[in-house]
Design a protein around this motif. Structure first.
Motif, PDB file in Angstrom:
ATOM      1  N   ASN A 285       0.805  -1.218   0.000  1.00 59.35           N
ATOM      2  CA  ASN A 285       0.000   0.000   0.000  1.00 59.35           C
ATOM      3  C   ASN A 285       0.839   1.270   0.000  1.00 59.35           C
TER       4      ASN A 285
ATOM      5  N   SER B  24       3.696   1.494  -1.672  1.00 63.22           N
ATOM      6  CA  SER B  24       4.414   1.520  -2.945  1.00 63.22           C
ATOM      7  C   SER B  24       3.728   2.439  -3.949  1.00 63.22           C
ATOM      8  N   PRO B  25       4.512   3.070  -4.830  1.00 62.24           N
ATOM      9  CA  PRO B  25       3.901   3.863  -5.901  1.00 62.24           C
ATOM     10  C   PRO B  25       3.332   2.983  -7.022  1.00 62.24           C
TER      11      PRO B  25
ATOM     12  N   LEU C 264       0.951   0.035  -8.691  1.00 54.71           N
ATOM     13  CA  LEU C 264      -0.394  -0.525  -8.545  1.00 54.71           C
ATOM     14  C   LEU C 264      -0.272  -2.044  -8.590  1.00 54.71           C
TER      15      LEU C 264
ATOM     16  N   ASN D 162      -4.169  -3.275  -4.360  1.00 57.28           N
ATOM     17  CA  ASN D 162      -3.633  -2.470  -3.266  1.00 57.28           C
ATOM     18  C   ASN D 162      -4.307  -1.092  -3.237  1.00 57.28           C
ATOM     19  N   ARG D 163      -4.076  -0.388  -2.157  1.00 60.39           N
ATOM     20  CA  ARG D 163      -4.701   0.921  -1.967  1.00 60.39           C
ATOM     21  C   ARG D 163      -4.333   1.887  -3.089  1.00 60.39           C
ATOM     22  N   ARG D 164      -3.083   1.826  -3.588  1.00 64.56           N
ATOM     23  CA  ARG D 164      -2.640   2.717  -4.650  1.00 64.56           C
ATOM     24  C   ARG D 164      -3.495   2.521  -5.902  1.00 64.56           C
ATOM     25  N   TRP D 165      -3.843   1.265  -6.236  1.00 66.62           N
ATOM     26  CA  TRP D 165      -4.714   0.977  -7.383  1.00 66.62           C
ATOM     27  C   TRP D 165      -6.074   1.633  -7.173  1.00 66.62           C
TER      28      TRP D 165
ATOM     29  N   GLU E 281      -6.888   4.118  -5.230  1.00 67.27           N
ATOM     30  CA  GLU E 281      -6.769   5.580  -5.294  1.00 67.27           C
ATOM     31  C   GLU E 281      -6.628   6.052  -6.737  1.00 67.27           C
ATOM     32  N   PHE E 282      -5.821   5.343  -7.516  1.00 69.91           N
ATOM     33  CA  PHE E 282      -5.599   5.716  -8.914  1.00 69.91           C
ATOM     34  C   PHE E 282      -6.912   5.680  -9.697  1.00 69.91           C
TER      35      PHE E 282
ATOM     36  N   ARG F  75      -7.862   6.952 -15.007  1.00 69.57           N
ATOM     37  CA  ARG F  75      -7.542   7.465 -13.683  1.00 69.57           C
ATOM     38  C   ARG F  75      -8.820   8.031 -13.057  1.00 69.57           C
TER      39      ARG F  75
ATOM     40  N   SER G  26       1.550  -6.174 -11.390  1.00 69.58           N
ATOM     41  CA  SER G  26       1.790  -4.771 -11.060  1.00 69.58           C
ATOM     42  C   SER G  26       1.593  -3.923 -12.304  1.00 69.58           C
TER      43      SER G  26
END
Length: 188
Positions: free
Chosen positions: A12, A14-15, A17, A31-34, A36-37, A84, A112
């Motif tokens: 989470n 990591s930059p 996805l 993950n959270r980044r995905w 959010e994106f 996005r 990823s």
């Protein structure tokens, strides 16, 4: 349990996805980044929900690469556009790997995605610039060569070979061949 919590924290933070898919080929985690994106919830992404964010022109290719790789249980890499949260599409480099348990039992995939939009824009600008240069040299009847002085190799344009009376398909330039064509009085 502590290890899983640590891995979740790393994924989470990591930059990149990250996603995973089970034996049914459906995605079961992002993950959270995905999230959010894309601006979408986990429930909206699981299964094949993530495909709603893929550019329509890229969707068939994504399915084809993923499905073939899944059945062959091999790693894959592909590029596609993903929408996005602000509605803009961004180019993603996706890599997927089969995952196995400690006994070697196939569990599905982990993958990823990295945003490569800026890199693609730079590459496209470079290609356009190279094409303009090629057309300008061709129109002017000029050739171009690029010499690697340390290695002695040369890269030349088709027009360069034609100017010297050679078939570009058959022509290879090098330090020795270049020197051999220079008039003896001019070599020094």
């Amino acid at each position: 349990r502590q290890l899983l919590k640590h891995l979740d924290t790393v994924a989470n933070a990591s930059p990149v996805l990250f996603w995973s898919a089970g034996l049914d080929r459906g995605c079961d985690w992002f993950n959270r980044r995905w999230l959010e994106f894309t601006g979408r919830s986990l429930d909206e992404q699981v299964g094949d929900g993530w495909t709603r964010g893929v550019h329509p022109d890229d969707l068939e290719m994504c399915f084809r690469v993923y499905t073939a790789s899944f059945y062959e249980r091999r790693a894959f890499s592909t590029e596609f556009r993903l929408r996005r949260a602000d509605g803009k599409y961004r180019w993603m480099l996706e890599r997927g790997m089969p995952r196995y348990d400690a006994d070697g039992e196939f569990l599905g995939y982990i993958g990823s995605c990295v945003d490569i939009t800026d890199e693609r824009r730079i590459q496209e600008a470079l290609w356009e610039s190279e094409e303009r240069l090629r057309l300008a040299l061709q129109a002017a009847g000029q050739g171009l060569y690029d010499a690697d002085v340390s290695g002695g190799t040369m890269t030349v344009s088709d027009e360069y070979a034609r100017m010297l009376g050679y078939d570009p398909e058959q022509f290879a330039e090098g330090r020795d061949s270049w020197r051999a064509r220079i008039h003896p009085d001019d070599r020094e």
